[in-house]
Design a protein around this motif. Structure first.
Motif, PDB file in Angstrom:
ATOM      1  N   ARG A  99      48.786  39.211  38.307  1.00 38.99           N
ATOM      2  CA  ARG A  99      47.735  38.322  38.792  1.00 38.99           C
ATOM      3  C   ARG A  99      46.405  39.061  38.895  1.00 38.99           C
ATOM      4  O   ARG A  99      45.352  38.520  38.587  1.00 38.99           O
ATOM      5  N   GLU A 127      45.193  34.424  46.737  1.00 36.77           N
ATOM      6  CA  GLU A 127      44.053  33.809  46.045  1.00 36.77           C
ATOM      7  C   GLU A 127      42.758  34.017  46.845  1.00 36.77           C
ATOM      8  O   GLU A 127      41.693  34.244  46.270  1.00 36.77           O
ATOM      9  N   LYS A 145      42.946  38.690  36.503  1.00 37.43           N
ATOM     10  CA  LYS A 145      41.638  38.335  37.036  1.00 37.43           C
ATOM     11  C   LYS A 145      40.606  39.437  36.810  1.00 37.43           C
ATOM     12  O   LYS A 145      39.458  39.156  36.486  1.00 37.43           O
ATOM     13  N   ARG A 195      44.532  31.157  34.541  1.00 37.95           N
ATOM     14  CA  ARG A 195      43.580  31.370  35.604  1.00 37.95           C
ATOM     15  C   ARG A 195      42.816  30.099  35.948  1.00 37.95           C
ATOM     16  O   ARG A 195      42.534  29.827  37.087  1.00 37.95           O
TER      17      ARG A 195
END
Ligand code: ADP
Ligand code: ZN
Ligand code: ZN
Length: 752
Positions: free
Chosen positions: A274, A242, A278, A202
């Motif tokens: 992903r 993102e 996060k 990350r």
């Protein structure tokens, strides 16, 4: 006395009404909109379930005759009145029954299972892990173990559900590893953060300037309570995801929840990982592989505030978050956001309705936005944000257009143009990967007679039969034991070696399917390792994932496939993409054929050169001058859009003009035609109809018969969506108003 307006829980169009029931005094406190209740229904007073949609103190008919609610159905998770209102809005816009709309927004209740979740924890140190991976790696039968251990190496703790559904690791594999103490299975009712963020992974991502600016602009609008909707137009690999994650993070910190829609097909382990990395286990996913019970559990988890982010296909929109702060729709142009089942809703539009009700924003994102979305930008309904560069600095690929007519003139009869052939050989020699894409509409293996031209069609449908040999081949010459299958209704018959019409022996099987491409490639490039991805090779539960991960792992040099291979997968070693016949979808009888083609070409081209090495793309076509082809090659979305929108304006198509398409189906051809005429006449006479209402048809549908149902279409155009809704309601009323029309099925679709 209070009265409740109730919709009954029977999905029958004739019962699509609201019924009034009295609320017994002792129940008043428990009954509210959204409550499920048991009511006596019909002459026999059968006990059935219904939903309360409104409460009034005025009876709508003789109070003496109003029956009373029997009891509240407390087992049901209380439904937000917001969701009920949304169901009403869906019914109004898309037609159909309120029950279908309610079932869409509220999942069917399944027995609530034990609410504990199981987690798998890695119990081995790095050295042991490495040894085990080496040992299992040698044995093909141990591949599931490797998958699980590799995943645990990145995230020490993972939910069993995720491991089973997303990694495809079976219960027995988990059990046997547990026995060896390499992993431990833990049960927790609530486990705060089982997925450890891999800091290294990350930490490496810092938004670039463009990403930062867009994220900041949207975040500051959100903080200022400006409820705008946005379109992020970013080339593939520009880092849209993102940006979404940055904004989502901000919304979560405000204590709100987020729904993120992505097409089912890109709901892969990679993508989900992903988000897990996060946001940890505050994230949940929905997909069609979850059982009804599992889906219901996700629904409960959302209600119980166990999760804050829901990722899934269009149905995830109905996640019951009570403090919704953002809806993101990635790959906004995808056809799968439109429901094929009644109510035929469009998730992008419904997302906007829901956002408005919730006081939040919608972010649409795409590398090739739908014409509707870009039109909405021009009209000021969406705010455009552009990401023009690829995030990792990789350059956009070099694209060549090869004219197939010229190839033929040169005497090249193969399906590979000279240029593509040369580039394939080059990549094979360098050990780089190649994707060959064939448009699905060209996927056929139809059988015809070269003597008389007769094409063998399904007796139940107006489509040609497809040739299947016992070993699954679909091309070449007639083989003993082969069958003909209808891909629309499933009808099968034995293939014959003589023409049923003229008895000649010149029966041949035409096809430009993926299998044929595979065969030709294998012949032309001996030694190349080829994988094929299409409906036939992806049948198993994780068929897709298996092929994609094999290709990603470098187990093949060439991946051949249909649409499936161009969607959102990131293969860094692919430096060549070949599109074998770009214009097959241009011939489609549909006003959006150019858009579909452009979008496919752009997506396919976007697969090349995602990492450091530059990519090349070869588009082979018979229509090298078509604006879809030219602009896709230039990767110029706006040039394409400008051409396309002027065509839509000129011919009066959505999104410039609203289009109501009506598909009428019935078993008798003549009667179906008559009924379609009656519907068209009803539309003409509807009180909302004005001189601007344009009615085309009825006429035969492109496929005039499927499954013994004859199909007629009526197209109705008007600039004002509300008038089309009204006209549709008039037609629906005629259809549902009399038993005489019970035998017909009518689909309505309003495109704006
Ligand atoms: P998109 O959604 O637009 O296709 P992604 O968000 O998936 O793009 O990004 C493409 C790749 O680039 C991903 O591997 C992602 O991790 C990486 N990436 C995106 N933004 C950055 C950045 N600012 N720095 C480094 N890598 C990035
Ligand atoms: Zn013949
Ligand atoms: Zn058929």
């Amino acid at each position: 006395m209070l009265y409740a307006d109730i919709v009954v829980d029977i999905s029958h169009e004739k019962l699509d009404k609201i019924f009034q029931y009295a609320i017994p005094k002792d129940m008043e406190e428990h009954i509210h909109p959204g409550k499920r209740v048991i009511i006596p229904f019909g002459k026999g007073n059968r006990n059935i379930k219904g939903y309360v949609v409104d409460i009034t103190d005025t009876p709508s008919f003789d109070p003496q005759r109003i029956k009373a609610i029997i009891k509240a159905d407390d087992a049901q998770v209380p439904i937000d009145s917001k969701m009920i209102s949304l169901a009403y809005m869906i019914k109004k816009r898309y037609g159909g029954t309120i029950n279908d709309a309610l079932k869409t927004v509220i999942p069917v209740k399944k027995a609530v299972r034990n609410n504990t979740t199981k987690y798998i924890r890695l119990n081995a140190d790095d050295t042991t892990l490495k040894e085990l991976l080496e040992q299992y790696g040698k044995d093909k039968r141990m591949s599931s173990r490797c998958i699980l251990l590799n995943a645990l190496a990145e995230n020490e703790v993972m939910s069993e559900e995720f491991i089973k559904n997303e990694l495809g690791v079976s219960e027995s594999v988990i059990k046997s590893l547990e026995k060896t103490d390499v992993i431990a299975v833990e049960s927790k009712i609530r486990y705060r953060n089982p997925i450890k963020v891999n800091a290294q992974e990350r930490g490496s991502i810092i938004l670039n300037d463009d990403q930062r600016r867009i994220a900041d602009e949207i975040i500051s609008d959100i903080d200022d309570n400006k409820m705008n909707n946005y379109l992020i137009h970013g080339v593939t690999g520009s880092g849209k995801t993102e940006v979404y994650m940055e904004i989502i993070n901000h919304v979560l910190q405000k204590g709100k929840q987020v729904i993120m829609l992505i097409p089912e097909i890109s709901l892969t382990y990679q993508t989900v990982k992903r988000f897990y990395a996060k946001f940890g286990d505050r994230v949940s996913i929905m997909n069609s592989r979850l059982s009804a019970g599992e889906r219901y559990d996700q629904y409960l988890r959302a209600k119980n505030k166990d999760i804050d982010v829901m990722i899934g296909p269009r149905s995830a929109l109905f996640t019951p978050f009570d403090n919704l702060g953002l809806i993101v729709i990635d790959e906004e142009h995808e056809g799968s956001y439109k429901s094929e089942m009644p109510p035929r809703y469009d998730a992008r539009q419904v997302a906007c309705m829901l956002a408005k009700m919730s006081g939040c924003s919608v972010i649409l994102g795409s590398a090739s936005p739908s014409v509707e979305a870009f039109y909405a930008v021009q009209q000021g309904r969406l705010i455009l944000k552009k990401l023009a560069q690829r995030a990792k600095g990789a350059s956009l690929p070099q694209v060549y257009i090869e004219d197939l007519r010229e190839e033929l003139k040169k005497g090249n009869k193969s399906i590979f143009s000279e240029r593509l052939d040369g580039l394939i050989k080059d990549r094979l020699s360098k050990g780089e990967q190649i994707m060959l894409f064939i448009n699905r509409r060209g996927y056929s293996g139809f059988v015809s007679c070269r003597a008389c031209g007769h094409i063998i069609k399904c007796p139940h449908c107006d489509v040609s039969m497809t040739y299947h040999t016992p070993d699954g081949e679909q091309y070449g010459t007639y083989k003993e034991g082969a069958r003909l299958v209808c891909h629309y209704c499933g009808y099968e018959m034995k293939a014959t070696s003589t023409c049923p019409k003229c008895s000649s022996k010149f029966i041949s099987i035409f096809g430009t399917g993926t299998q044929k491409v595979e065969m030709m490639a294998a012949r032309k490039y001996p030694g190349a390792r080829i994988l094929r991805m299409d409906k036939d090779t992806t049948k198993g539960k994780d068929g897709h994932a298996k092929i994609l991960s094999a290709f990603a792992a470098g187990d093949a040099d060439i991946l051949i496939g249909t649409q499936m291979i161009v969607k959102g997968h990131d293969f860094p070693n692919v430096t060549l993409v070949g599109i074998l016949a770009a214009d097959l979808s241009l011939g489609a009888n549909d006003f959006s054929a150019s858009e579909t083609t452009f979008e496919l070409l752009l997506q396919a081209a976007g697969r090349a050169g995602r990492a450091q090495r530059p990519g090349e793309v070869v588009i082979q076509t018979y229509k090298p001058d078509h604006y879809s082809v030219i602009n896709a090659a230039k990767m110029d979305y706006e040039a394409f859009y400008n051409r396309e929108i002027s065509a839509r304006k000129l011919f009066g198509y959505p999104p410039v003009v609203g289009l109501l398409s009506v598909l009428v189906m019935g078993k008798n051809e003549a009667d179906t035609g008559k009924f379609a005429n009656l519907l068209a006449q009803t539309a003409r006479q509807c009180e909302a109809a004005d001189e601007n209402l344009l009615i085309l048809g009825p006429s035969e549908a492109t496929i005039s018969k499927i499954n013994d149902y004859y199909r007629k279409v009526i197209y109705i155009k008007h600039a004002d969506e509300r008038i089309l809704i009204h006209v549709r309601d008039c037609m629906q009323q005629l259809h549902l108003g009399s038993k005489d029309y019970n035998d017909y099925i009518v689909h309505y679709d309003i495109l704006t």
